[in-house]
Design a protein around this motif. Structure first.
Motif, PDB file in Angstrom:
ATOM      1  N   LEU A 179      27.128 -26.342   5.645  1.00 12.75           N
ATOM      2  CA  LEU A 179      27.764 -27.551   6.195  1.00 12.75           C
ATOM      3  C   LEU A 179      27.349 -26.689   8.294  1.00 12.75           C
ATOM      4  O   LEU A 179      26.955 -28.007   8.683  1.00 12.75           O
ATOM      5  CB  LEU A 179      29.554 -27.061   6.543  1.00 12.75           C
ATOM      6  N   THR A 180      27.210 -25.512   8.016  1.00  9.43           N
ATOM      7  CA  THR A 180      26.886 -25.351   9.206  1.00  9.43           C
ATOM      8  C   THR A 180      25.666 -25.205  10.156  1.00  9.43           C
ATOM      9  O   THR A 180      25.491 -25.689  10.366  1.00  9.43           O
ATOM     10  CB  THR A 180      27.537 -23.674   9.625  1.00  9.43           C
ATOM     11  N   LEU A 181      24.897 -25.376   8.830  1.00 11.63           N
ATOM     12  CA  LEU A 181      23.584 -25.067   9.693  1.00 11.63           C
ATOM     13  C   LEU A 181      22.949 -26.427   9.032  1.00 11.63           C
ATOM     14  O   LEU A 181      22.256 -27.459  10.513  1.00 11.63           O
ATOM     15  CB  LEU A 181      22.713 -24.134   8.310  1.00 11.63           C
ATOM     16  N   PHE A 182      24.162 -27.521   8.554  1.00 16.12           N
ATOM     17  CA  PHE A 182      23.629 -29.125   8.907  1.00 16.12           C
ATOM     18  C   PHE A 182      23.668 -29.537   9.777  1.00 16.12           C
ATOM     19  O   PHE A 182      23.211 -30.272  11.081  1.00 16.12           O
ATOM     20  CB  PHE A 182      24.380 -29.924   8.036  1.00 16.12           C
ATOM     21  N   ALA A 183      24.946 -29.265  10.530  1.00 11.19           N
ATOM     22  CA  ALA A 183      25.594 -29.410  11.868  1.00 11.19           C
ATOM     23  C   ALA A 183      24.494 -29.296  12.576  1.00 11.19           C
ATOM     24  O   ALA A 183      24.317 -29.655  13.702  1.00 11.19           O
ATOM     25  CB  ALA A 183      26.851 -28.935  11.940  1.00 11.19           C
ATOM     26  N   ILE A 184      24.108 -27.814  12.867  1.00 12.35           N
ATOM     27  CA  ILE A 184      23.448 -27.825  14.120  1.00 12.35           C
ATOM     28  C   ILE A 184      21.631 -28.319  14.182  1.00 12.35           C
ATOM     29  O   ILE A 184      21.610 -28.952  14.920  1.00 12.35           O
ATOM     30  CB  ILE A 184      23.020 -26.025  13.815  1.00 12.35           C
ATOM     31  N   VAL A 185      21.404 -28.894  13.182  1.00 11.07           N
ATOM     32  CA  VAL A 185      20.210 -29.412  12.755  1.00 11.07           C
ATOM     33  C   VAL A 185      20.181 -30.778  13.150  1.00 11.07           C
ATOM     34  O   VAL A 185      19.827 -30.793  13.649  1.00 11.07           O
ATOM     35  CB  VAL A 185      19.600 -29.055  11.718  1.00 11.07           C
ATOM     36  N   ALA A 186      21.088 -31.419  13.020  1.00 10.75           N
ATOM     37  CA  ALA A 186      21.927 -33.030  12.842  1.00 10.75           C
ATOM     38  C   ALA A 186      21.584 -33.250  14.507  1.00 10.75           C
ATOM     39  O   ALA A 186      22.083 -34.072  15.228  1.00 10.75           O
ATOM     40  CB  ALA A 186      22.932 -33.375  11.741  1.00 10.75           C
ATOM     41  N   SER A 187      22.564 -32.137  15.253  1.00 11.46           N
ATOM     42  CA  SER A 187      22.916 -32.034  16.922  1.00 11.46           C
ATOM     43  C   SER A 187      21.920 -32.367  17.213  1.00 11.46           C
ATOM     44  O   SER A 187      22.135 -32.580  18.350  1.00 11.46           O
ATOM     45  CB  SER A 187      24.086 -30.919  17.140  1.00 11.46           C
ATOM     46  N   TRP A 188      20.743 -32.130  17.264  1.00 15.05           N
ATOM     47  CA  TRP A 188      19.530 -31.892  17.786  1.00 15.05           C
ATOM     48  C   TRP A 188      18.587 -33.531  18.228  1.00 15.05           C
ATOM     49  O   TRP A 188      18.304 -33.950  18.818  1.00 15.05           O
ATOM     50  CB  TRP A 188      18.052 -31.395  17.366  1.00 15.05           C
ATOM     51  N   TRP A 189      19.209 -34.225  16.770  1.00 20.05           N
ATOM     52  CA  TRP A 189      19.238 -35.667  16.590  1.00 20.05           C
ATOM     53  C   TRP A 189      20.289 -36.542  17.680  1.00 20.05           C
ATOM     54  O   TRP A 189      20.759 -37.613  17.393  1.00 20.05           O
ATOM     55  CB  TRP A 189      18.640 -36.293  15.667  1.00 20.05           C
ATOM     56  N   ALA A 190      21.794 -35.841  17.865  1.00 25.59           N
ATOM     57  CA  ALA A 190      22.735 -36.427  18.219  1.00 25.59           C
ATOM     58  C   ALA A 190      23.503 -36.830  19.924  1.00 25.59           C
ATOM     59  O   ALA A 190      22.531 -35.152  20.751  1.00 25.59           O
ATOM     60  CB  ALA A 190      23.741 -35.678  17.064  1.00 25.59           C
ATOM     61  N   THR A 191      24.558 -37.319  20.367  1.00 29.08           N
ATOM     62  CA  THR A 191      23.868 -36.590  21.770  1.00 29.08           C
ATOM     63  C   THR A 191      25.932 -37.141  22.013  1.00 29.08           C
ATOM     64  O   THR A 191      26.348 -37.641  21.165  1.00 29.08           O
ATOM     65  CB  THR A 191      23.664 -37.735  22.796  1.00 29.08           C
ATOM     66  N   GLY A 192      26.193 -36.629  23.528  1.00 34.59           N
ATOM     67  CA  GLY A 192      28.190 -36.848  23.412  1.00 34.59           C
ATOM     68  C   GLY A 192      29.107 -36.917  22.156  1.00 34.59           C
ATOM     69  O   GLY A 192      29.049 -35.783  21.628  1.00 34.59           O
ATOM     70  N   GLY A 193      29.693 -38.154  22.126  1.00 38.67           N
ATOM     71  CA  GLY A 193      30.773 -37.906  20.732  1.00 38.67           C
ATOM     72  C   GLY A 193      30.301 -37.222  20.018  1.00 38.67           C
ATOM     73  O   GLY A 193      31.023 -36.260  18.980  1.00 38.67           O
ATOM     74  N   GLU A 194      28.880 -38.277  19.423  1.00 44.98           N
ATOM     75  CA  GLU A 194      28.602 -37.439  18.125  1.00 44.98           C
ATOM     76  C   GLU A 194      28.056 -36.046  17.659  1.00 44.98           C
ATOM     77  O   GLU A 194      28.824 -35.425  17.185  1.00 44.98           O
ATOM     78  CB  GLU A 194      27.034 -37.899  18.045  1.00 44.98           C
ATOM     79  N   ARG A 195      27.612 -35.721  18.589  1.00 39.86           N
ATOM     80  CA  ARG A 195      27.014 -33.680  18.729  1.00 39.86           C
ATOM     81  C   ARG A 195      28.802 -33.264  18.514  1.00 39.86           C
ATOM     82  O   ARG A 195      28.811 -32.033  18.077  1.00 39.86           O
ATOM     83  CB  ARG A 195      26.498 -33.783  20.223  1.00 39.86           C
ATOM     84  N   ARG A 196      29.761 -33.956  19.795  1.00 36.33           N
ATOM     85  CA  ARG A 196      31.677 -32.940  19.538  1.00 36.33           C
ATOM     86  C   ARG A 196      31.844 -32.812  18.430  1.00 36.33           C
ATOM     87  O   ARG A 196      32.122 -32.044  17.064  1.00 36.33           O
ATOM     88  CB  ARG A 196      32.200 -34.514  20.329  1.00 36.33           C
ATOM     89  N   ARG A 197      31.536 -34.051  17.599  1.00 36.81           N
ATOM     90  CA  ARG A 197      31.644 -34.521  15.703  1.00 36.81           C
ATOM     91  C   ARG A 197      30.906 -33.255  14.823  1.00 36.81           C
ATOM     92  O   ARG A 197      32.003 -32.821  13.872  1.00 36.81           O
ATOM     93  CB  ARG A 197      31.594 -35.860  15.475  1.00 36.81           C
ATOM     94  N   LEU A 198      29.860 -32.746  14.938  1.00 33.60           N
ATOM     95  CA  LEU A 198      29.115 -33.089  14.587  1.00 33.60           C
ATOM     96  C   LEU A 198      29.255 -30.957  14.529  1.00 33.60           C
ATOM     97  O   LEU A 198      29.816 -29.689  13.869  1.00 33.60           O
ATOM     98  CB  LEU A 198      27.680 -32.852  15.330  1.00 33.60           C
ATOM     99  N   ALA A 199      29.909 -30.983  16.140  1.00 32.23           N
ATOM    100  CA  ALA A 199      30.726 -29.296  16.044  1.00 32.23           C
ATOM    101  C   ALA A 199      32.203 -28.540  15.489  1.00 32.23           C
ATOM    102  O   ALA A 199      31.861 -27.626  14.895  1.00 32.23           O
ATOM    103  CB  ALA A 199      31.031 -29.171  17.937  1.00 32.23           C
ATOM    104  N   ILE A 200      32.659 -30.277  15.182  1.00 33.86           N
ATOM    105  CA  ILE A 200      33.548 -29.920  14.994  1.00 33.86           C
ATOM    106  C   ILE A 200      33.445 -28.848  13.232  1.00 33.86           C
ATOM    107  O   ILE A 200      33.995 -28.273  12.629  1.00 33.86           O
ATOM    108  CB  ILE A 200      34.801 -30.660  14.917  1.00 33.86           C
TER     109      ILE A 200
END
Ligand code: HEM
Length: 324
Positions: A179-200
């Protein structure tokens, strides 16, 4: 530096650990990404992250499977007898990994296609089940390879499933890490609030892994003493990563994600070494005939042919691209 010293075949071991870490990044995106898209689809949430993830999943699965081949080859070289024995003992139950991957692949294409919500949900549920099954199978194989005393009884009973108690917390540990590795990779294609959700999600993944690791440790789960140095480095990397996630939650488009990625990569490398430590004592020297039949010319020829073919495919695809 340990473990790249002493009796262990240093080059094979380093190649095994490096390629395995790469494999883990891709399959984490696939398993956790499919699960994430499924949850969002069940919640009927209109989520741009899920849409982008669905779009990339088939490609990422292709990368994950391809990246699995290299550690598979090194694993066989390092632990020949144990690897093949565990394969044979699990038999058709182990072979079921291949159809599960094929079904999972088609399910991802279906989930990506323009289709009804119901069919998409079904495809994502099937995909998630297939990938969790594959992850469970690898965990079981890894544990069975190390359980030589259990082999005879398992063979005599015709048992195909090795149900050691450590397998389930270990799988949970992996699901959290994925889940964490997914969040790290997916965050590079996200910005703002989406990145915040992936950080959680990144932090939740680590919390799951820590709980699973504590359960494993309480049940006497394997942690080899010689890996302590790497374990401390792992803990330090995880603490820095957590700081990076908190920073990303405050300023999603700041440099927090770079810190998370660096610390997450360091944590992955340390974790692969800590994971390998209990198995290193089981390494057996290669048989003399096998060492003599190394076949370097064939390897070199295959390497050159492979590079030439990939270059040719790449150039052929580029030449069909319309000029900008
Ligand atoms: C989506 C599909 C896949 C998932 C979710 C997945 C997941 C995993 C997990 C969780 C582990 C770690 C097991 C443990 O430490 O307990 C693992 C190990 C491994 N996987 Fe994958 N895997 C997938 C596909 C593949 C494929 C297709 C290959 C080979 C072509 C492969 C090759 C390997 C190898 C060589 C290991 C190391 C096993 C060991 O060291 O004992 N994986 N995989």
């Amino acid at each position: 530096m340990w473990p790249f010293t002493g009796e262990a075949p240093t080059l094979w071991l380093a190649l095994y650990l490096g390629t395995f870490a790469l494999h883990a990044v891709f399959v984490s995106y696939v398993l956790a990404g499919t699960g994430y898209a499924l949850v969002q689809s069940l919640r009927k949430a209109d989520d741009p992250i899920a849409a982008a993830v669905r779009d990339r999943l088939p490609f990422m699965l292709g990368c994950g499977i391809t990246a699995g081949v290299a550690p598979l080859l090194f694993l066989q070289l390092l632990y020949q007898r144990r690897f093949y024995t565990a394969n044979l003992l699990m038999g058709p139950r182990w072979g079921a990994v291949v159809p599960a991957l094929i079904v999972g692949f088609y399910a991802l294409y279906l989930a990506k296609a323009k289709t009804s919500q119901r069919l998409r949900r079904l495809a994502l549920a099937v995909g998630t089940a297939c990938f969790v099954f594959v992850a469970w199978s690898w965990t079981e194989l890894d544990q069975l390879m190390q359980a030589e005393p259990a082999w005879r009884a398992m063979y005599a009973a015709g048992q195909r499933i090795y149900g050691a108690a450590a397998i389930y917390p270990r799988l949970l540990l992996w699901l959290g890490a994925m889940l964490t590795l997914f969040a790290i990779v997916a965050s590079w294609w996200a910005t703002g609030g989406e990145r915040r959700r992936l950080a959680i999600l990144g932090l939740v993944g680590r919390a799951i892994s820590v709980i699973a690791a504590l359960v494993l440790a309480r049940s006497g789960g394997a942690l080899d003493g010689s890996a302590h140095g790497w374990l401390y480095l792992l803990i330090a990397a995880l603490a820095i990563e957590a700081g990076g996630w908190l920073w990303t939650m405050r300023t999603p488009d700041g440099a927090g994600l770079t810190l998370v990625t660096g610390a997450g990569a360091a944590a992955l490398v340390c974790a692969t070494i800590v994971r390998e430590a209990p198995r290193l004592a089981l390494l057996e020297p290669p048989r003399a005939e096998a060492a003599a039949a190394a076949g370097f010319p064939v390897f070199a020829l295959t390497l050159v042919t492979g590079i030439a073919t990939i270059t040719w495919i790449w150039r052929a695809i580029r030449s069909t691209r319309p000029a900008e």
